[in-house]
Motif scaffolding. Structure first.
Motif, PDB file in Angstrom:
ATOM      1  N   ARG A   1      -1.905 -18.796  -0.629  1.00 46.44           N
ATOM      2  CA  ARG A   1      -0.714 -18.076  -1.102  1.00 46.44           C
ATOM      3  C   ARG A   1      -0.482 -16.790  -0.323  1.00 46.44           C
ATOM      4  O   ARG A   1       0.600 -16.232  -0.353  1.00 46.44           O
ATOM      5  N   TYR A   2      -1.546 -16.265   0.346  1.00 52.36           N
ATOM      6  CA  TYR A   2      -1.440 -14.940   0.956  1.00 52.36           C
ATOM      7  C   TYR A   2      -1.509 -15.009   2.464  1.00 52.36           C
ATOM      8  O   TYR A   2      -2.464 -15.535   3.022  1.00 52.36           O
ATOM      9  N   ARG A   3      -0.470 -14.465   3.116  1.00 50.49           N
ATOM     10  CA  ARG A   3      -0.453 -14.439   4.576  1.00 50.49           C
ATOM     11  C   ARG A   3      -0.650 -13.026   5.117  1.00 50.49           C
ATOM     12  O   ARG A   3      -0.918 -12.844   6.280  1.00 50.49           O
ATOM     13  N   ARG A   4      -0.411 -12.035   4.259  1.00 47.62           N
ATOM     14  CA  ARG A   4      -0.558 -10.641   4.701  1.00 47.62           C
ATOM     15  C   ARG A   4      -1.431  -9.886   3.717  1.00 47.62           C
ATOM     16  O   ARG A   4      -1.546 -10.282   2.565  1.00 47.62           O
ATOM     17  N   THR A   5      -1.951  -8.761   4.226  1.00 55.39           N
ATOM     18  CA  THR A   5      -2.721  -7.873   3.353  1.00 55.39           C
ATOM     19  C   THR A   5      -2.057  -6.502   3.363  1.00 55.39           C
ATOM     20  O   THR A   5      -1.624  -6.025   4.411  1.00 55.39           O
ATOM     21  N   TYR A   6      -1.971  -5.906   2.182  1.00 53.95           N
ATOM     22  CA  TYR A   6      -1.386  -4.570   2.054  1.00 53.95           C
ATOM     23  C   TYR A   6      -2.466  -3.668   1.462  1.00 53.95           C
ATOM     24  O   TYR A   6      -2.682  -3.659   0.250  1.00 53.95           O
ATOM     25  N   PRO A   7      -3.210  -2.944   2.336  1.00 52.52           N
ATOM     26  CA  PRO A   7      -4.293  -2.117   1.806  1.00 52.52           C
ATOM     27  C   PRO A   7      -3.756  -0.832   1.184  1.00 52.52           C
ATOM     28  O   PRO A   7      -2.880  -0.182   1.752  1.00 52.52           O
ATOM     29  N   VAL A   8      -4.282  -0.502   0.020  1.00 51.06           N
ATOM     30  CA  VAL A   8      -3.853   0.714  -0.690  1.00 51.06           C
ATOM     31  C   VAL A   8      -5.081   1.615  -0.844  1.00 51.06           C
ATOM     32  O   VAL A   8      -6.093   1.195  -1.399  1.00 51.06           O
ATOM     33  N   SER A   9      -4.975   2.857  -0.347  1.00 54.70           N
ATOM     34  CA  SER A   9      -6.078   3.816  -0.476  1.00 54.70           C
ATOM     35  C   SER A   9      -6.006   4.493  -1.855  1.00 54.70           C
ATOM     36  O   SER A   9      -4.990   4.403  -2.553  1.00 54.70           O
ATOM     37  N   TRP A  10      -7.084   5.189  -2.218  1.00 52.49           N
ATOM     38  CA  TRP A  10      -7.071   5.939  -3.487  1.00 52.49           C
ATOM     39  C   TRP A  10      -5.931   6.953  -3.491  1.00 52.49           C
ATOM     40  O   TRP A  10      -5.246   7.142  -4.498  1.00 52.49           O
ATOM     41  N   ASP A  11      -5.737   7.605  -2.343  1.00 49.63           N
ATOM     42  CA  ASP A  11      -4.686   8.618  -2.255  1.00 49.63           C
ATOM     43  C   ASP A  11      -3.301   7.988  -2.448  1.00 49.63           C
ATOM     44  O   ASP A  11      -2.466   8.516  -3.186  1.00 49.63           O
ATOM     45  N   GLN A  12      -3.102   6.861  -1.796  1.00 43.78           N
ATOM     46  CA  GLN A  12      -1.805   6.177  -1.920  1.00 43.78           C
ATOM     47  C   GLN A  12      -1.582   5.700  -3.354  1.00 43.78           C
ATOM     48  O   GLN A  12      -0.474   5.827  -3.893  1.00 43.78           O
ATOM     49  N   LEU A  13      -2.646   5.196  -3.960  1.00 44.65           N
ATOM     50  CA  LEU A  13      -2.537   4.714  -5.341  1.00 44.65           C
ATOM     51  C   LEU A  13      -2.167   5.861  -6.282  1.00 44.65           C
ATOM     52  O   LEU A  13      -1.334   5.700  -7.181  1.00 44.65           O
ATOM     53  N   HIS A  14      -2.768   7.030  -6.037  1.00 51.25           N
ATOM     54  CA  HIS A  14      -2.454   8.203  -6.856  1.00 51.25           C
ATOM     55  C   HIS A  14      -0.979   8.596  -6.671  1.00 51.25           C
ATOM     56  O   HIS A  14      -0.258   8.822  -7.641  1.00 51.25           O
TER      57      HIS A  14
END
Ligand code: PRP
Length: 162
Positions: free
Chosen positions: A6-19
């Motif tokens: 189902r997944y072709r890409r990855t979108y990494p989220v850092s702690w800072d971005q999540l905040h």
């Protein structure tokens, strides 16, 4: 389609971005003009965003519903581990990190039909089941949350095989 296909890409989220994204969700919720006195976090992904939203909206009542639908990237059966008794969702804000297929949101909405459902991230199939969200990603994107990842050494790009 199930599992990793189902997944072709990855979108990494850092702690800072999540905040930052969770604070952006808080702003969006404030801008609705509605007010809530309870937060219901969808465990586990909703726990960290719920803590940030509770702080920004000055809400001190936080409860949980515990639902599990995935084993890592494999989509499995949806299990309700802990429900909520005695609430219909009035004045309650449900917080989750992500709406993907919308399966979790549908079941949690049935438990708390009058609640406002908010997520930080949303995919197209799940979008109809949330009232407020911040960032949309495509259906074939795997969001890599900071609690599921670590920083590690990688080879220089030129040495990585295609
Ligand atoms: O829209 P859906 O297709 O239902 O997917 C979204 C749900 O999947 C993730 O939880 P998960 O079941 O992985 O459990 P976890 O948060 O405990 O890891 C996420 O936190 C949402 O609750």
């Amino acid at each position: 389609m199930t599992g990793k296909d189902r997944y072709r890409r990855t979108y990494p989220v850092s702690w800072d971005q999540l905040h930052k994204d969770s604070r952006a969700l808080a702003w969006r919720l404030i801008d609705t003009g509605q007010r809530w006195d309870k937060i219901i976090a969808v465990v586990r992904g909703g726990l960290v965003p719920a803590a940030i939203i509770a702080r920004e909206l000055d809400i001190h009542y936080v409860d949980t519903v515990c639902v599990s639908s995935y084993t890592l990237k494999e989509q499995g059966e949806l299990k309700i581990i802990k429900s909520i008794e005695g609430l219909n969702g009035e004045n309650a804000l449900i917080i989750d990190d992500l709406v993907d297929t919308g399966k979790t949101a549908r079941i949690v909405r049935q438990m708390l039909p009058h609640a406002h459902f908010a997520t930080v991230y949303a995919k197209p199939d799940g979008r109809p089941y949330v009232d407020t969200y911040v960032t949309e990603v495509s259906q074939d994107t795997w969001i890599l949350f900071p609690w599921d990842s670590e920083i590690q050494f990688i080879e220089p790009l030129i040495q990585q095989k295609p």
